[in-house]
Design an enzyme around this catalytic site. Structure first.
Site, PDB file in Angstrom:
ATOM      1  N   ARG A 107       0.845  -1.204   0.000  1.00  0.00           N
ATOM      2  CA  ARG A 107       0.000   0.000   0.000  1.00  0.00           C
ATOM      3  C   ARG A 107       0.878   1.250   0.000  1.00  0.00           C
ATOM      4  NH1 ARG A 107      -2.262   0.555   5.005  1.00  0.00           N
ATOM      5  NH2 ARG A 107      -1.168  -1.174   5.992  1.00  0.00           N
ATOM      6  N   SER A 128      11.632  10.154   7.765  1.00  0.00           N
ATOM      7  CA  SER A 128      10.490  11.074   7.878  1.00  0.00           C
ATOM      8  C   SER A 128      11.020  12.444   8.294  1.00  0.00           C
ATOM      9  CB  SER A 128       9.519  10.561   8.937  1.00  0.00           C
ATOM     10  OG  SER A 128       8.617  11.579   9.311  1.00  0.00           O
ATOM     11  N   TYR A 143       7.962   7.191  17.316  1.00  0.00           N
ATOM     12  CA  TYR A 143       8.075   7.165  15.849  1.00  0.00           C
ATOM     13  C   TYR A 143       9.255   8.033  15.395  1.00  0.00           C
ATOM     14  CZ  TYR A 143       6.757   7.936  10.932  1.00  0.00           C
ATOM     15  OH  TYR A 143       6.753   8.033   9.561  1.00  0.00           O
TER      16      TYR A 143
HETATM   17  P1  NAP Z   1       0.932   2.809   5.038  1.00  0.00           P
HETATM   18  O1  NAP Z   1       0.048   3.343   3.981  1.00  0.00           O
HETATM   19  O2  NAP Z   1       0.401   2.634   6.412  1.00  0.00           O
HETATM   20  O3  NAP Z   1       1.585   1.429   4.528  1.00  0.00           O
HETATM   21  C1  NAP Z   1       2.468   0.746   5.382  1.00  0.00           C
HETATM   22  C2  NAP Z   1       3.083  -0.402   4.642  1.00  0.00           C
HETATM   23  O4  NAP Z   1       4.038  -1.029   5.521  1.00  0.00           O
HETATM   24  C3  NAP Z   1       2.076  -1.459   4.240  1.00  0.00           C
HETATM   25  O5  NAP Z   1       2.483  -2.022   3.025  1.00  0.00           O
HETATM   26  C4  NAP Z   1       2.192  -2.466   5.388  1.00  0.00           C
HETATM   27  O6  NAP Z   1       1.826  -3.808   5.020  1.00  0.00           O
HETATM   28  C5  NAP Z   1       3.688  -2.414   5.643  1.00  0.00           C
HETATM   29  N1  NAP Z   1       4.054  -2.920   6.968  1.00  0.00           N
HETATM   30  C6  NAP Z   1       3.609  -2.522   8.181  1.00  0.00           C
HETATM   31  N2  NAP Z   1       4.171  -3.263   9.149  1.00  0.00           N
HETATM   32  C7  NAP Z   1       4.983  -4.150   8.533  1.00  0.00           C
HETATM   33  C8  NAP Z   1       5.832  -5.189   8.981  1.00  0.00           C
HETATM   34  N3  NAP Z   1       5.956  -5.490  10.293  1.00  0.00           N
HETATM   35  N4  NAP Z   1       6.520  -5.907   8.057  1.00  0.00           N
HETATM   36  C9  NAP Z   1       6.407  -5.647   6.743  1.00  0.00           C
HETATM   37  N5  NAP Z   1       5.615  -4.667   6.254  1.00  0.00           N
HETATM   38  C10 NAP Z   1       4.920  -3.930   7.138  1.00  0.00           C
HETATM   39  O7  NAP Z   1       2.218   3.765   5.222  1.00  0.00           O
HETATM   40  P2  NAP Z   1       2.871   4.831   4.221  1.00  0.00           P
HETATM   41  O8  NAP Z   1       2.298   6.156   4.543  1.00  0.00           O
HETATM   42  O9  NAP Z   1       2.874   4.339   2.832  1.00  0.00           O
HETATM   43  O10 NAP Z   1       4.359   4.858   4.818  1.00  0.00           O
HETATM   44  C11 NAP Z   1       5.419   4.140   4.214  1.00  0.00           C
HETATM   45  C12 NAP Z   1       6.719   4.575   4.872  1.00  0.00           C
HETATM   46  O11 NAP Z   1       6.870   6.006   4.730  1.00  0.00           O
HETATM   47  C13 NAP Z   1       6.768   4.313   6.373  1.00  0.00           C
HETATM   48  O12 NAP Z   1       8.063   3.945   6.764  1.00  0.00           O
HETATM   49  C14 NAP Z   1       6.415   5.664   6.981  1.00  0.00           C
HETATM   50  O13 NAP Z   1       6.920   5.808   8.273  1.00  0.00           O
HETATM   51  C15 NAP Z   1       7.085   6.585   5.995  1.00  0.00           C
HETATM   52  N6  NAP Z   1       6.519   7.938   6.018  1.00  0.00           N
HETATM   53  C16 NAP Z   1       5.200   8.176   5.755  1.00  0.00           C
HETATM   54  C17 NAP Z   1       4.714   9.467   5.793  1.00  0.00           C
HETATM   55  C18 NAP Z   1       3.267   9.791   5.524  1.00  0.00           C
HETATM   56  O14 NAP Z   1       2.885  10.965   5.778  1.00  0.00           O
HETATM   57  N7  NAP Z   1       2.460   8.883   5.011  1.00  0.00           N
HETATM   58  C19 NAP Z   1       5.581  10.528   6.088  1.00  0.00           C
HETATM   59  C20 NAP Z   1       6.910  10.259   6.363  1.00  0.00           C
HETATM   60  C21 NAP Z   1       7.383   8.959   6.302  1.00  0.00           C
HETATM   61  P3  NAP Z   1       0.272  -4.337   5.132  1.00  0.00           P
HETATM   62  O15 NAP Z   1      -0.447  -3.707   3.972  1.00  0.00           O
HETATM   63  O16 NAP Z   1       0.365  -5.811   5.037  1.00  0.00           O
HETATM   64  O17 NAP Z   1      -0.231  -3.853   6.459  1.00  0.00           O
END
Ligand code: NAP
Length: 247
Positions: free
Chosen positions: A15, A142, A155
Site C-alpha cells: 500500500r 520522515s 516514531y
Molecule cells: P501505510 O500506507 O500505512 O503502509 C504501510 C506499509 O508497511 C504497508 O504495506 C504495510 O503492510 C507495511 N508494513 C507494516 N508493518 C509491517 C511489517 N511489520 N513488516 C512488513 N511490512 C509492514 O504507510 P505509508 O504512509 O505508505 O508509509 C510508508 C513509509 O513512509 C513508512 O516507513 C512511513 O513511516 C514513511 N513515512 C510516511 C509518511 C506519511 O505521511 N504517510 C511521512 C513520512 C514517512 P500491510 O499492507 O500488510 O499492512
C-alpha cells in the site's frame, strides 16, 4: 548500471508509498519483490498493477521485524527474481501517543518494525552486495526524524535512528561500492495519516508552502532518482520531500 538477473526489494509495498515506489521501479525496468505484512489482498493488487503494465513482480509475506521472516523474504525473492541490487526499506508503522502513555510494547514494536526491520534486511543482503562491490540501499525516514514530533516521540526516534544508520553505513560501505541514502517525506496522503482526520489533514496542507499534501508518487519519483545512475555520486544523503513544510 544495473546487473543482469538482479532485482529490487521494496518492504511494505502492498500500500501507500511502498506501492508507488514498487510500481515506479517496475516501470523503470526493475523486477520487483513486493512485500506485505498482513494485507495480502493489497499486496496482490500491487503485483497485478505491475504485471498489467508489463512489469515483473512477486509477492512475499514477511514481518520485517522478525529476522527469520526476513531471511525467508530475501531467499525467496532472490530465487524468484535474482540477486537484490536495490533495497528500499519502506515498511513502517506510526501512531499518536503522549510520551507518558508510550508502553514498552509500543517502543519495542516501533523500533522493531521501523528500525530493526531495516537492520534485518540490510544485514541479509549485504554479504552479496559486498562480494559484488555493488548495491544501492534507500531508507525511508520522515521529516519527524529530522525535526521531532509532538505525541510521536517513539516514531520520531525510530526515524532519526534510520538517518544515523544511513550516514554510518554510507561511510562504511562506500569502499565496497554500495550507496546508502535516505528519503525524509513530509505529510503524504496514505492510509497512515488518515487517523488524523480530514480537518487536521486540511490544516497540514494549508501549513505546507506548496499548499498540498504529498502523494505517494512524489516520493516514488525521488526513490527512482536515487535508484538510478543519475544519483551515482550521492551517498549518505537525507533528502526531504515535504512541499517546504519544515523550512
Ligand atoms: P501505510 O500506507 O500505512 O503502509 C504501510 C506499509 O508497511 C504497508 O504495506 C504495510 O503492510 C507495511 N508494513 C507494516 N508493518 C509491517 C511489517 N511489520 N513488516 C512488513 N511490512 C509492514 O504507510 P505509508 O504512509 O505508505 O508509509 C510508508 C513509509 O513512509 C513508512 O516507513 C512511513 O513511516 C514513511 N513515512 C510516511 C509518511 C506519511 O505521511 N504517510 C511521512 C513520512 C514517512 P500491510 O499492507 O500488510 O499492512
Amino acid at each position: 548500471m544495473r546487473y543482469k538477473n538482479s532485482c529490487a526489494l521494496v518492504t511494505g509495498s502492498s500500500r501507500g508509498i511502498g506501492r508507488a515506489i514498487a510500481r515506479r521501479l517496475a516501470r523503470d525496468g526493475w523486477p520487483v519483490c513486493v512485500n506485505y505484512y498482513q494485507n495480502q489482498q493489497a499486496g496482490e493488487e500491487t503485483v497485478n498493477l505491475i504485471r498489467n503494465h508489463g512489469g515483473n513482480a512477486v509477492l512475499i509475506q514477511a514481518d520485517v521485524s522478525k529476522p527469520d521472516d526476513v531471511k525467508n523474504l530475501i531467499q525467496t525473492a532472490e530465487k524468484e527474481l535474482g540477486e537484490i541490487e536495490l533495497l528500499i526499506n519502506n515498511a513502517g508503522i506510526a501512531g499518536q501517543v503522549l510520551f507518558q502513555d508510550i508502553t514498552d510494547e509500543i517502543w519495542n514494536r516501533y523500533f522493531g518494525v521501523n528500525f530493526f526491520g531495516a537492520r534485518n534486511t540490510i544485514r541479509e543482503v549485504l554479504p552479496r552486495m559486498i562480494h559484488k562491490k555493488h548495491g544501492n540501499i534507500i531508507n525511508i525516514s520522515s521529516i519527524w526524524g529530522l525535526r521531532g514530533a509532538s505525541c510521536e516521540s517513539a516514531y520520531a526516534c525510530t526515524k532519526a535512528a534510520l538517518i544515523a544508520l544511513t550516514r554510518s553505513l554510507a561511510l562504511e560501505l562506500a569502499p565496497s561500492g554500495i550507496r546508502v541514502n535516505c528519503i525524509a517525506p513530509g505529510v503524504i496522503n496514505t492510509d497512515m495519516v488518515q487517523v488524523l482526520g480530514q480537518d487536521v489533514l486540511r490544516d497540514l496542507a494549508n501549513q505546507t508552502p506548496l499548499d498540498r499534501l504529498g502523494t505517494p508518487e512524489d516520493i516514488a519519483d525521488l526513490a527512482a532518482f536515487l535508484a538510478s545512475d543519475q544519483s551515482n555520486f550521492m551517498t549518505g544523503q537525507v533528502i526531504t520531500s515535504d512541499g517546504g513544510f519544515i523550512l
